[in-house]
Design a protein around this motif. Structure first.
Motif, short mmCIF file in Angstrom:
data_model
loop_
_atom_site.label_atom_id
_atom_site.label_comp_id
_atom_site.label_asym_id
_atom_site.label_seq_id
_atom_site.Cartn_x
_atom_site.Cartn_y
_atom_site.Cartn_z
N THR A 196 19.16 3.51 -10.48
CA THR A 196 18.67 4.07 -9.21
C THR A 196 18.66 5.59 -9.25
O THR A 196 17.66 6.23 -8.89
CB THR A 196 19.54 3.59 -8.03
OG1 THR A 196 19.45 2.16 -7.94
CG2 THR A 196 19.07 4.20 -6.73
N VAL A 197 19.77 6.18 -9.71
CA VAL A 197 19.87 7.65 -9.76
C VAL A 197 18.83 8.24 -10.71
O VAL A 197 18.14 9.21 -10.38
CB VAL A 197 21.30 8.07 -10.16
CG1 VAL A 197 21.35 9.57 -10.46
CG2 VAL A 197 22.30 7.72 -9.06
N VAL A 198 18.72 7.65 -11.90
CA VAL A 198 17.77 8.16 -12.90
C VAL A 198 16.34 8.07 -12.38
O VAL A 198 15.56 9.03 -12.51
CB VAL A 198 17.92 7.39 -14.23
CG1 VAL A 198 16.78 7.74 -15.19
CG2 VAL A 198 19.26 7.71 -14.88
N ARG A 199 15.98 6.94 -11.79
CA ARG A 199 14.62 6.75 -11.30
C ARG A 199 14.30 7.65 -10.11
O ARG A 199 13.24 8.29 -10.07
CB ARG A 199 14.41 5.28 -10.90
CG ARG A 199 14.56 4.29 -12.03
CD ARG A 199 13.56 4.54 -13.13
NE ARG A 199 13.60 3.48 -14.14
CZ ARG A 199 12.94 3.55 -15.29
NH1 ARG A 199 12.19 4.60 -15.58
NH2 ARG A 199 13.03 2.56 -16.17
N GLU A 200 15.20 7.70 -9.14
CA GLU A 200 14.93 8.48 -7.93
C GLU A 200 14.84 9.97 -8.21
O GLU A 200 14.07 10.67 -7.57
CB GLU A 200 16.00 8.20 -6.87
CG GLU A 200 15.90 6.81 -6.26
CD GLU A 200 16.88 6.60 -5.12
OE1 GLU A 200 17.75 7.47 -4.93
OE2 GLU A 200 16.76 5.57 -4.43
N ARG A 201 15.61 10.44 -9.19
CA ARG A 201 15.62 11.88 -9.48
C ARG A 201 14.68 12.24 -10.63
O ARG A 201 14.55 13.42 -10.97
CB ARG A 201 17.05 12.33 -9.79
CG ARG A 201 18.00 12.08 -8.65
CD ARG A 201 19.26 12.87 -8.76
NE ARG A 201 20.12 12.65 -7.61
CZ ARG A 201 21.20 13.34 -7.33
NH1 ARG A 201 21.58 14.34 -8.13
NH2 ARG A 201 21.93 13.08 -6.27
N GLY A 202 14.07 11.24 -11.24
CA GLY A 202 13.13 11.52 -12.33
C GLY A 202 13.78 12.20 -13.51
O GLY A 202 13.19 13.09 -14.13
N LEU A 203 15.00 11.77 -13.85
CA LEU A 203 15.76 12.43 -14.89
C LEU A 203 15.30 12.02 -16.29
O LEU A 203 14.89 10.88 -16.51
CB LEU A 203 17.25 12.10 -14.75
CG LEU A 203 17.94 12.54 -13.47
CD1 LEU A 203 19.36 12.00 -13.42
CD2 LEU A 203 17.96 14.07 -13.37
#
Length: 266
Positions: A196-203
């Protein structure tokens, strides 16, 4: 802001000329900004050395490492800290046990903001921001900001480490078997929140894992490594159609690896 990562002709060797061990053998790989890459391989395949080279913890014997437009080949890890964040396998490595969750997050903010006084980073406004960051995980950690990190479970500490590692949106996020020390249910929770964090922040993220199910479920690409080389790079439609069974079969054919319960993720 997320950045691309490129390794060109990267070799890492140890030992004497008579007894030379090659951990990475002439690696060429490019990762686009915002791409989520999973790396699998047997023990000794070079997975951790690969992320250590990107982090700057290992300086290559030959080749070039670029993050965005910058040549960081010779920069040690402390000089890449503003670009690269990392969550380790050891659940105690990302947080200080004697500091509260809020104080640990404040230290991460110091990295993000430079030399601001510690007391200013623990202001009421910033504490409210920490509360918001943790609430987003949906695990109730936002109500434990004053609790020492050492009193949390291993999975809870990894979640705090994940939040700390992604504060300020690093150029690159490295996840080095960050769920392997957790029990299965907590590993699933941490992986779900990581995605979720990686996807939402586009990391831009590089995740090393032994867990084939996680490798099949998460990420835009899968790299298979053996004997210090990348022997397969699965992306696009082929990656979309990838299942755990297909990945295990491919891994066995290419890497010759023994398929253990740990690799399957039982």
């Amino acid at each position: 802001m997320s950045s691309s990562v490129a390794l060109h002709g990267v070799t890492v060797s140890y030992g004497t000329r008579a007894e030379r061990v090659t951990a990475l053998d002439d690696i060429d790989v490019s990762i686009e900004a915002g791409e989520y890459v999973t790396v699998i391989g047997s023990n000794g395949a070079g997975k951790s050395t690969l992320v250590n080279v990107i982090a700057g913890a290992v300086i290559p014997s030959a080749g070039q490492v670029r993050i965005g437009s910058a040549d960081v080949t010779r920069l040690p890890d402390n000089r890449r800290a503003g670009r690269v964040s990392r969550v380790f396998q050891d659940v105690t490595a990302g947080t200080c046990a004697d500091l509260t969750i809020a104080e640990n997050m404040a230290l991460a903010s110091l990295r993000e903001r430079g030399r601001s006084p510690f007391r200013r980073i623990l202001s009421r406004r910033r504490t409210a921001e920490f509360h918001s960051e943790l609430r987003h995980l949906g695990c109730g950690l936002e109500d434990r900001l004053k609790r020492p990190a050492g009193l949390l479970s291993g999975g809870q500490r990894q979640l705090v480490s994940l939040v700390m590692a992604t504060m300020g949106d690093p150029a690159v996020l490295l996840l080095d078997e960050h769920t392997s020390a957790l029990d299965p249910s907590m590993a699933e929770l941490v992986m779900n929140r990581t995605d979720t964090v990686v996807r939402e922040r586009g990391l831009t993220a590089v995740m090393v894992t032994h867990n084939m199910r996680h490798a099949a479920l998460y990420g835009d690409r899968v790299l298979i490594m053996t004997q210090g080389r990348i022997v397969d790079d699965i992306s696009g439609r082929e990656r979309t159609a990838l299942t755990e069974d297909r990945l295990i079969a491919r891994f066995r054919d290419l890497a010759g690896g023994e398929i253990t319960d740990r690799i399957i993720g039982v």
